[in-house]
Structure formats: C-alpha cells, structure tokens
Design an enzyme around this catalytic site. Structure first.
Site, PDB file in Angstrom:
ATOM      1  N   CYS A 141      17.367  48.107  52.954  1.00  0.00           N
ATOM      2  CA  CYS A 141      18.652  48.947  52.993  1.00  0.00           C
ATOM      3  C   CYS A 141      18.463  50.256  52.507  1.00  0.00           C
ATOM      4  O   CYS A 141      17.850  50.537  51.510  1.00  0.00           O
ATOM      5  CB  CYS A 141      20.095  48.251  52.632  1.00  0.00           C
ATOM      6  SG  CYS A 141      21.267  49.132  52.377  1.00  0.00           S
ATOM      7  N   THR A 142      19.030  51.539  53.019  1.00  0.00           N
ATOM      8  CA  THR A 142      18.897  52.701  52.755  1.00  0.00           C
ATOM      9  C   THR A 142      19.307  52.667  50.903  1.00  0.00           C
ATOM     10  O   THR A 142      18.648  53.696  50.441  1.00  0.00           O
ATOM     11  CB  THR A 142      19.450  53.950  53.412  1.00  0.00           C
ATOM     12  OG1 THR A 142      20.934  53.339  53.362  1.00  0.00           O
ATOM     13  CG2 THR A 142      18.996  53.834  54.687  1.00  0.00           C
ATOM     14  N   HIS A 143      20.244  52.288  50.713  1.00  0.00           N
ATOM     15  CA  HIS A 143      20.792  52.437  49.321  1.00  0.00           C
ATOM     16  C   HIS A 143      20.010  51.512  48.099  1.00  0.00           C
ATOM     17  O   HIS A 143      20.170  51.889  47.187  1.00  0.00           O
ATOM     18  CB  HIS A 143      22.262  52.099  49.464  1.00  0.00           C
ATOM     19  CG  HIS A 143      23.345  52.836  50.108  1.00  0.00           C
ATOM     20  ND1 HIS A 143      22.861  53.315  51.159  1.00  0.00           N
ATOM     21  CD2 HIS A 143      24.216  53.653  49.648  1.00  0.00           C
ATOM     22  CE1 HIS A 143      23.938  54.151  51.592  1.00  0.00           C
ATOM     23  NE2 HIS A 143      24.887  54.334  50.739  1.00  0.00           N
ATOM     24  N   TYR A 159      28.134  51.023  57.964  1.00  0.00           N
ATOM     25  CA  TYR A 159      27.822  50.223  58.902  1.00  0.00           C
ATOM     26  C   TYR A 159      27.578  48.848  58.861  1.00  0.00           C
ATOM     27  O   TYR A 159      27.469  48.115  59.750  1.00  0.00           O
ATOM     28  CB  TYR A 159      26.518  50.773  59.689  1.00  0.00           C
ATOM     29  CG  TYR A 159      26.517  52.340  60.271  1.00  0.00           C
ATOM     30  CD1 TYR A 159      27.921  53.079  60.236  1.00  0.00           C
ATOM     31  CD2 TYR A 159      25.547  52.642  61.237  1.00  0.00           C
ATOM     32  CE1 TYR A 159      27.910  54.393  61.093  1.00  0.00           C
ATOM     33  CE2 TYR A 159      25.553  54.237  61.903  1.00  0.00           C
ATOM     34  CZ  TYR A 159      26.727  54.720  61.662  1.00  0.00           C
ATOM     35  OH  TYR A 159      27.162  55.957  62.269  1.00  0.00           O
ATOM     36  N   GLY A 160      27.040  48.548  57.529  1.00  0.00           N
ATOM     37  CA  GLY A 160      26.616  47.138  57.409  1.00  0.00           C
ATOM     38  C   GLY A 160      27.442  46.080  57.530  1.00  0.00           C
ATOM     39  O   GLY A 160      27.187  44.800  57.684  1.00  0.00           O
ATOM     40  N   ASP A 214      21.561  58.671  59.508  1.00  0.00           N
ATOM     41  CA  ASP A 214      22.180  57.407  58.504  1.00  0.00           C
ATOM     42  C   ASP A 214      23.492  57.293  58.686  1.00  0.00           C
ATOM     43  O   ASP A 214      24.218  58.245  59.027  1.00  0.00           O
ATOM     44  CB  ASP A 214      21.480  57.623  57.239  1.00  0.00           C
ATOM     45  CG  ASP A 214      21.708  56.372  56.240  1.00  0.00           C
ATOM     46  OD1 ASP A 214      21.618  55.057  56.777  1.00  0.00           O
ATOM     47  OD2 ASP A 214      22.176  56.504  55.166  1.00  0.00           O
ATOM     48  N   SER A 215      23.820  56.189  58.244  1.00  0.00           N
ATOM     49  CA  SER A 215      25.504  56.175  58.174  1.00  0.00           C
ATOM     50  C   SER A 215      25.970  56.892  56.743  1.00  0.00           C
ATOM     51  O   SER A 215      27.179  57.084  56.803  1.00  0.00           O
ATOM     52  CB  SER A 215      25.683  54.546  57.780  1.00  0.00           C
ATOM     53  OG  SER A 215      25.134  54.043  56.673  1.00  0.00           O
ATOM     54  N   GLU A 245      26.452  54.107  45.974  1.00  0.00           N
ATOM     55  CA  GLU A 245      27.293  55.199  46.102  1.00  0.00           C
ATOM     56  C   GLU A 245      28.033  55.740  45.225  1.00  0.00           C
ATOM     57  O   GLU A 245      28.605  57.113  45.090  1.00  0.00           O
ATOM     58  CB  GLU A 245      28.265  54.591  47.327  1.00  0.00           C
ATOM     59  CG  GLU A 245      27.802  54.725  48.642  1.00  0.00           C
ATOM     60  CD  GLU A 245      27.869  55.968  49.467  1.00  0.00           C
ATOM     61  OE1 GLU A 245      28.617  56.788  49.348  1.00  0.00           O
ATOM     62  OE2 GLU A 245      26.776  56.051  50.239  1.00  0.00           O
ATOM     63  N   CYS A 269      18.642  54.425  59.033  1.00  0.00           N
ATOM     64  CA  CYS A 269      19.489  53.284  58.752  1.00  0.00           C
ATOM     65  C   CYS A 269      19.014  52.073  58.960  1.00  0.00           C
ATOM     66  O   CYS A 269      18.614  51.856  60.217  1.00  0.00           O
ATOM     67  CB  CYS A 269      20.993  53.809  59.413  1.00  0.00           C
ATOM     68  SG  CYS A 269      21.999  52.236  59.121  1.00  0.00           S
ATOM     69  N   ASN A 270      18.962  51.201  58.183  1.00  0.00           N
ATOM     70  CA  ASN A 270      18.345  49.984  58.575  1.00  0.00           C
ATOM     71  C   ASN A 270      19.262  48.916  59.638  1.00  0.00           C
ATOM     72  O   ASN A 270      18.740  48.423  60.424  1.00  0.00           O
ATOM     73  CB  ASN A 270      18.105  49.018  57.204  1.00  0.00           C
ATOM     74  CG  ASN A 270      16.947  49.495  56.333  1.00  0.00           C
ATOM     75  OD1 ASN A 270      15.828  48.896  56.446  1.00  0.00           O
ATOM     76  ND2 ASN A 270      17.364  50.423  55.812  1.00  0.00           N
ATOM     77  N   THR A 271      20.358  49.042  59.291  1.00  0.00           N
ATOM     78  CA  THR A 271      21.529  48.494  60.135  1.00  0.00           C
ATOM     79  C   THR A 271      21.422  48.933  61.433  1.00  0.00           C
ATOM     80  O   THR A 271      21.524  48.320  62.395  1.00  0.00           O
ATOM     81  CB  THR A 271      22.974  48.759  59.666  1.00  0.00           C
ATOM     82  OG1 THR A 271      23.079  48.134  58.178  1.00  0.00           O
ATOM     83  CG2 THR A 271      23.915  47.612  60.320  1.00  0.00           C
TER      84      THR A 271
HETATM   85  N1  DGL Z   1      22.719  52.850  55.660  1.00  0.00           N
HETATM   86  C1  DGL Z   1      22.634  51.464  55.887  1.00  0.00           C
HETATM   87  C2  DGL Z   1      21.650  50.413  55.992  1.00  0.00           C
HETATM   88  O1  DGL Z   1      20.377  50.904  55.703  1.00  0.00           O
HETATM   89  C3  DGL Z   1      23.354  51.022  54.383  1.00  0.00           C
HETATM   90  C4  DGL Z   1      24.828  51.618  54.080  1.00  0.00           C
HETATM   91  C5  DGL Z   1      25.851  50.975  55.449  1.00  0.00           C
HETATM   92  O2  DGL Z   1      26.129  49.683  55.365  1.00  0.00           O
HETATM   93  O3  DGL Z   1      26.182  51.972  56.143  1.00  0.00           O
HETATM   94  O4  DGL Z   1      21.588  49.360  56.329  1.00  0.00           O
END
Ligand code: DGL
Length: 277
Positions: A194-196, A49-50, A17-18, A160, A80-82
């Site tokens: 999104c993971t968060h 990453y988003g 993941d990011s 975060e 990571c979704n992005t």
């Molecule tokens: N891991 C990213 C996602 O799931 C969220 C955090 C980021 O923007 O890197 O999209």
C-alpha cells in the site's frame, strides 16, 4: 504520435494514486529517471480507494487516468496498489496502446528477490487483499511460496495524519500484525503493499523484528518503468528540461503538507493544481 519520435520521447510520464501516498513512487521515478518529466495526480477527493468496491475503484481510476492521458502522457503509472489490483487490465484495455505500469507485479518481484524461504506476508488495503493480486503475482514467480495477507486499513489514516511513529502507531501496528506473524513464524519477508505503508516502516520493523525483511514496490516500479521506456525507445532525450507537475482533486494545502512527507521534498501550495474528474 509514434514511439521513437523526439516529441513522444520528451512527453511526460503520468502517475496517479488515490492521494499523496503514490508520491513515494514519484520520488523513486525522479531518482531513477532524472531526465523524465512527470505529471502526478492524487485523487484526494475520493480517497480512500482501499475500502471501496472493485467496480467503483475501476471507475475512479479510469477518470483519474483520463486526465493524464488528455495531457498527452507517454506512459501511465498506477502508483496505487488498490487501483492496480482492481483495475490494471481495465485501464490497459481502455487506454491501449498506451503502456500502463502498475505497482503489484514490481512489488511481488521485490518480495521474491528478498525472501529466502518463500514465506511472504502481504500487508495492504482491504481491496488489495480481497483481490488476491499479490498472492497471484508472487506465486507466478515462485510457485511454492506460502503467501499470507493482512488488511491494515487504519495504517492509511495514521499516515495521512502524519502519525508515523510513537506508542499509538506501534500499538495499532501490533494489533494488526502480531497475530499474523505468530500464525506463521517462518515469514521472512513482508510486502508493504500500500502506498501509505512505507512511511510507517520503522514502527512496523520494530513490531515484527529484524528477522523479517520489509519491501515496497517504489524502487522496483521505477526499474520496470525505465526498462519499459528503454525497450520501446521512449526515454526522454539526453538533454531534457524535466518538469514536475502536481495535481489533486481536492485539499491543496493538505496535499502539499502531507505530500511532502511522502515525496521527501517540500511542496508549495502554489505548485498544486486542483482538477475535477
Ligand atoms: N493508494 C492506496 C493503495 O496503495 C492506499 C490509500 C487508499 O485506500 O486509497 O492501496
């Protein structure tokens, strides 16, 4: 190595993941597949990453995945979704024939299972929303679905920071989501794409109300991983000393502190290996 050999079966599943958010997926994998060894990499040096361009995300994702591939993983999970939305086909091509599982298709599946009327709201990063990946994945399962989406970039920063509840969080959530929910009062399912976002679940639920079911992709992704390993004869042997390795590209102490919230278990700093991409 050939699928089906003992050596291959007991090698680890690589998850990246990011940052720390993908630890929610790792947690679901540990629950579903307790006998599997897992290696996790959080690209904390490059988060988020988003908000970056698809080209840059694809490059970062490839570099992160390569670290795991070089450690001999039997499967790659893009937690990571992005990165899934913008780089899944790229990673499948680069690392073929290694199986690669992303979180968008499982998240779309969870939404289609949960929604009664097909009015689905996807909340995600700017990159994921722009890619249209969730809308495509949902409509391919449910062609008549009405899919709306909202980019909620500040949610990542809140999570975060460990701010997952309270008036400030609720006011940010309301600012992003109230207008979208007003626009389509028929929405009955929201994908936390999104993971968060799963750690903000309670605050989000309070703002959008009980009529909207919240789903995320962690559990469904674990199900897809289990099915994929089983169908390829790649599950770990029944008696396996399952190991957990954690890596990050920066900020070991922060990874351990914030990561514990997402993993739902304590992480000691000494457990986290810092790697460079
Ligand atoms: N891991 C990213 C996602 O799931 C969220 C955090 C980021 O923007 O890197 O999209």
């Amino acid at each position: 190595m050939t699928a089906g050999t003992d050596a291959r079966d007991s090698s680890s599943i690589g998850v990246f993941d990011s940052g720390v958010g993908g630890l929610t997926v790792l947690r679901a994998l540990r629950e579903r597949l307790p006998g599997e060894s897992l290696i996790y990499l959080g690209d904390t040096a490059r988060l988020p990453y988003g908000t970056k361009s698809p080209r840059v995300v694809a490059r970062y994702a490839e570099n992160a995945a390569r670290v795991l591939v070089e450690r001999g993983v039997k499967m790659l999970v893009i937690a990571c979704n992005t990165a899934t939305a913008e780089a899944l086909p790229h990673l499948e091509r680069v690392f073929a024939p290694l199986p690669v599982v992303g979180v968008v298709e499982p998240g779309a599946e969870a939404a289609c299972e949960a929604s009664r009327n097909g009015h689905i709201l996807v909340v995600a990063t700017e990159g994921t929303v722009k890619s249209g990946a969730y809308a495509r994945a949902i409509r391919s399962r449910r062609p008549g679905a009405v899919v709306r989406s909202a980019a909620c970039s500040l949610f990542v920063a809140l999570a975060e920071e460990g701010w997952v509840d309270g008036p400030i969080v609720e006011s940010v959530v309301r600012r992003y989501l109230a207008p979208v929910v007003r626009e389509d009062p028929s929405v009955d399912c929201m994908v936390l794409g999104c993971t968060h976002f799963p750690v903000l679940r309670d605050a989000i639920a309070r703002v959008v109300g009980p009529g909207i079911t919240l789903v995320d992709s962690a559990m469904t992704t674990a199900r897809v991983v289990a099915d994929r390993l089983r169908s390829r004869g790649m599950l770990a042997p029944p008696v396996n000393a399952a190991a957990l390795e954690l890596m990050a590209t920066d900020a070991r102490a922060r990874f351990a502190r914030v990561g514990a919230v997402f993993l739902g278990a304590t992480i000691s700093e000494s457990q986290v290996e810092i790697v460079d991409l």
